[in-house]
Each structure stands twice: as structure tokens, then as C-alpha cells.
Design an enzyme around this catalytic site. Structure first.
Site, PDB file in Angstrom:
ATOM      1  N   ALA A 166     -16.700   4.428  -3.659  1.00 29.47           N
ATOM      2  CA  ALA A 166     -17.386   2.587  -3.254  1.00 29.47           C
ATOM      3  C   ALA A 166     -18.427   3.043  -3.174  1.00 29.47           C
ATOM      4  O   ALA A 166     -19.731   2.394  -2.949  1.00 29.47           O
ATOM      5  CB  ALA A 166     -16.040   2.292  -2.769  1.00 29.47           C
ATOM      6  N   LYS A 201       1.356  -0.890  -0.053  1.00 29.88           N
ATOM      7  CA  LYS A 201      -0.041  -0.521   0.085  1.00 29.88           C
ATOM      8  C   LYS A 201       0.872   1.234  -0.504  1.00 29.88           C
ATOM      9  O   LYS A 201       2.404   1.194   0.506  1.00 29.88           O
ATOM     10  CB  LYS A 201      -0.819  -0.196   1.457  1.00 29.88           C
ATOM     11  N   GLY A 235     -17.996   8.099  -1.288  1.00 31.19           N
ATOM     12  CA  GLY A 235     -16.684   8.369  -2.890  1.00 31.19           C
ATOM     13  C   GLY A 235     -17.001   7.279  -3.538  1.00 31.19           C
ATOM     14  O   GLY A 235     -18.421   7.092  -3.892  1.00 31.19           O
ATOM     15  N   GLY A 239     -20.824   7.297   3.780  1.00 32.75           N
ATOM     16  CA  GLY A 239     -19.050   7.705   3.230  1.00 32.75           C
ATOM     17  C   GLY A 239     -19.699   7.394   1.766  1.00 32.75           C
ATOM     18  O   GLY A 239     -20.291   6.868   1.484  1.00 32.75           O
TER      19      GLY A 239
HETATM   20  N1  GLU Z   1      -7.639   0.291  -2.707  1.00 28.34           N
HETATM   21  C1  GLU Z   1      -8.168  -0.752  -3.150  1.00 28.34           C
HETATM   22  C2  GLU Z   1      -7.607  -2.165  -1.813  1.00 28.34           C
HETATM   23  O1  GLU Z   1      -8.158  -1.113  -0.894  1.00 28.34           O
HETATM   24  C3  GLU Z   1      -7.750  -2.001  -4.236  1.00 28.34           C
HETATM   25  C4  GLU Z   1      -6.189  -2.148  -4.752  1.00 28.34           C
HETATM   26  C5  GLU Z   1      -6.011  -2.512  -6.169  1.00 28.34           C
HETATM   27  O2  GLU Z   1      -7.044  -2.951  -7.226  1.00 28.34           O
HETATM   28  O3  GLU Z   1      -5.121  -3.175  -6.141  1.00 28.34           O
HETATM   29  O4  GLU Z   1      -8.639  -2.472  -2.193  1.00 28.34           O
END
Ligand code: GLU
Length: 414
Positions: free
Chosen positions: A221, A106, A219, A217
């Protein structure tokens, strides 16, 4: 920061909990306490006024036993190293629980991106990619969007990567615009995946097809999920964003709320909502509560206000371990983040596969694959929950941690 709100401490406490359910080799367990690699970079950005501002960015590469590190990049003023580490651990369990051949990572940059001009945002995005260039790649670490990052930003980062590399490499990043190797359905895949598991969980809880839902939220999602649920007959009775909550027990018109937010920047003030002040979304009377914002929204202090019978964690890490224990006692079913929001990374994986082949699938084909993976994963997690007589979260952790441990063992890393 109290211990409860320290994201990485929470991630480790979940891991410690699962160790009581399954046998994990001590040598492997020791390695799962910390990321394999953490980058901290400074990103100098020439602002529109001619002055350089130096931003701090991170990339945490938690575990790559099952495949390249994988996970989004967050742009937010509250980004910190504990959060990035926790999110990278959760990505590791997430890719394992849905059984895609990827590890977990991340990234994050400390920035309030709403305060940047489009040019400043582009220079920051390119600068971040430059800073981590040597440590990303389709077979190394594959970033994607997260909170306050989007396909446009992925496009800039891809372009920067390919300029430095000197060749095309679309699989280095996912969540790209369609024109440069993005996948159909990736834009709403987190919500779509959440819908597939919510539907099954609602059935297990005996909820009706027109169950009421409150979503925290609005956003990418949260807003997409609200739309999908409404289309499928659910009643969206409460929505919120960082500015406040709106409620209408007869059901909010999601398309109307979307339009209002596009115009004003917030869901608050939407004319089709009842006028009630100082509401917390979490205490609304709804069958299903969907936290879809940031970490630590359900805590030991506010958990008693929850009226829902089912919680579907679309945000990463929305429930503290203390609150989680209370929810389990109250028999409230929690579909954990590492399963509920995995639809995003599943379609990221499908995007990478398409990039590798240079051959692209229809939206229907992508959705079918997503549905199959999410349905199969829910069933597998449910089975673990029953086997260990535990929560869905611990069922998911048991499955995920066993898979990661197996890969580590097969590599001789024990
Ligand atoms: N940010 C998204 C998550 O927390 C997607 C991560 C991705 O597609 O690599 O799962």
C-alpha cells in the site's frame, strides 16, 4: 502489553465511543463486543531440513449480518489473537462504511515469513488453508492478502481449496493472480482508494495540489500510494520502512527508492536522500502524514511530534484512542483506516462479482467503480461527521455501526 497497545481493547473503545453518538439496541451492542467465531489452528510444516515445525494460525469471524465474513490473512511474527480480533472488527466496519454486501473477518499466522524458503512458505500457506477449509467459502468467509501475504500465496490457497473441494471456486479468495480469476487493479487498489479519499480530504483542508507527504511503511500500500501521489503532483518528502527513514525536502524519487529497496531490501541507504540519522518519520515536516505500516504507530507519547495537518490511515489501527483524542483537539483531520484503506476490499468485492459471473472487466472499468464507491463513501462519512459534530472516525463508525445494526435487526438477531 499496555492497554494502549492492546488492539482489541482499542477496537472496543472506539465502539463504546460511537455508542454515545447513535442509538444502538442493547441486545445488538452486546453481540458486537466479540467475534461470532474464532478459530485457532496448528499448522505442521515439513521444513527443508526434514523436521516438522508447528505454526499457530487464527481466523476471527467477527460479524456476518451484512454478508459473508471478509478479510485478509496476515503472516507476521507479532500476530496475536487480540490483533486478529481487532482486525476482524475493523473489517466489519470497513465493508459497512463503503456499503458492500460483506461482513468482517481476519486471519493471521505467527511467522517471520522472510525466514522461510519458497517451498516452506508454500507448504505453510497450503497448510493454513487446509486447517480452515471447512470455515471458508464464497458464501461463508472470503480471505485475501494482508501484511506479508500476496497474490502468489492466494494462488496456492485457492489451488488447495479447489483440490479438497474437487471443483472450481475462484470466489473463495480474493487478491488472486490475474490468470486464475484475479481482478485488474487489485494489486494497487488499497493505495488507489486511499488516493481518492486523500484528494478530497486535502481539498477540505485547503491544501495545495503540490502538498508535501510523509509515508510510514513501504509495503504494497505505502509504495503504490507514494507512486500515485507523485504522479499527481504531490511531493513525497519522507519515506520509511522497518529499518529506518529517508528524507528529502525537495522530493524523493519514488521509482528510484523502489529500485533501491528491490536491490537491498530496504529504503534506507537510498542515494537521493539527505543524510540525517535516527529520524522518526512521524515528526517530519509534511502537510500530510500517511501511516501505512502496522497498528499503534501514533500514540499518546509521540502524537505531539506530528506536524501534519492531515493524516490518512492506510494501515489498520495506526492511532491509539488516546492519541486520537489529542489529534481531534489539535484540529488535525484524520481520515480513519476503515475508510482510507477500504479500496483493497472494495476491489476484492469487485473481484468476487467477476468470479461469480465468469466475466472480467477492464482496468478502467474497475477503477471507475472504485472511484465512485470511494467518493460516495467519503461524502457520506463527511455528512455524518457534520451531523454529529464529531471526528471523521466517529462519523465513519456511526455510519458503519448503524448499517450493521440494521442488518442484525432485520435478521431478527436483536
Ligand atoms: N487486507 C486488506 C484490508 O485490511 C484487504 C482485505 C480484503 O480484500 O478482503 O482491508
Amino acid at each position: 502489553m499496555s492497554k494502549n497497545n492492546d488492539a482489541f481493547a482499542n477496537a472496543l473503545s472506539q465502539l463504546a465511543q460511537v455508542q454515545k453518538l447513535i442509538k444502538i439496541d442493547q441486545n445488538i451492542f452486546a453481540q458486537l463486543q466479540t467475534p461470532q467465531r474464532i478459530l485457532e489452528v496448528s499448522i505442521p510444516v515439513k521444513m527443508d531440513n526434514g523436521k516438522i515445525q508447528v505454526f499457530t494460525g487464527y481466523r476471527s469471524q467477527f460479524n456476518d449480518a451484512r454478508g459473508p465474513f471478509k478479510g485478509g490473512i496476515r503472516f507476521h511474527q507479532d500476530v496475536n489473537i487480540s490483533e486478529v480480533k481487532a482486525l476482524s472488527a475493523w473489517m466489519t466496519w470497513k465493508t459497512a462504511v463503503v456499503d458492500i454486501p460483506l461482513g468482517g473477518g481476519k486471519g493471521g499466522v505467527i511467522v517471520d515469513s522472510k525466514k522461510l524458503s519458497p517451498g516452506e512458505l508454500e507448504r505453510l500457506s497450503r497448510g493454513y488453508l487446509q486447517a480452515i477449509f471447512k470455515f471458508v467459502g464464497p458464501n461463508l468467509d472470503v480471505p485475501a492478502p494482508d501484511v506479508y501475504t500476496d497474490p502468489k500465496i492466494m494462488g496456492w490457497m485457492l489451488d488447495e481449496y479447489e483440490k479438497i473441494a474437487g471443483f472450481h471456486q475462484p470466489g473463495v479468495i480474493t487478491g488472486k493472480p490475474l490468470s486464475i480469476g484475479g481482478s485488474q487493479a487489485r494489486g494497487y487498489s488499497t493505495a488507489q482508494g486511499a488516493f481518492f479519499v486523500l484528494r478530497q480530504a486535502a481539498q477540505k483542508m485547503g491544501l495545495r495540489k503540490d502538498a508535501t507527504v510523509a509515508i510510514e511503511g513501504f509495503g504494497n500500500a505505502g509504495a503504490h500510494l507514494a507512486e500515485i501521489l507523485q504522479k499527481n503532483g504531490y511531493r513525497i518528502v519522507a519515506l520509511s520502512d522497518s529499518k529506518g527513514t529517508i528524507v528529502n525536502f525537495m522530493g524523493l524519487d519514488v521509482a528510484g527508492v523502489k529500485k533501491h529497496k528491490a536491490k537491498t531490501g530496504s529504503v534506507v541507504g537510498y542515494s537521493g536522500a539527505e543524510k540525517i540519522k535516527n529520524l522518526s518519520i512521524l515528526s517530519q515536516a509534511a502537510d500530510i502524514f500517511v501511516p501505512s505500516a502496522l497498528e499503534n504507530s501514533i500514540t499518546a507519547e509521540n502524537v505531539k511530534n506530528i506536524k501534519a495537518k492531515l493524516i490518512v490511515e492506510v494501515a489498520n489501527g495506526p492511532t491509539t484512542p488516546e492519541a486520537d483524542a489529542i489529534l481531534a483537539k489539535k484540529n488535525i483531520l484524520v481520515v480513519p483506516d476503515i475508510l482510507a484503506n477500504a479500496g483493497g476490499v472494495v476491489v476484492s468485492y469487485l473481484e468476487q462479482v467477476q468470479n461469480a459471473y465468469g466475466y472480467y472487466w477492464s482496468e478502467q472499468k474497475v477503477l471507475k467503480k472504485l472511484e465512485d464507491i470511494m467518493t460516495k463513501s467519503f461524502a457520506a462519512v463527511w455528512k455524518e461527521k457534520m451531523k454529529h459534530a464529531t471526528t471523521l472516525r466517529m462519523g465513519a463508525y456511526a455510519l458503519a455501526v448503524e448499517r450493521v445494526a440494521q442488518a442484525m435487526q432485520d435478521r431478527g438477531r436483536n
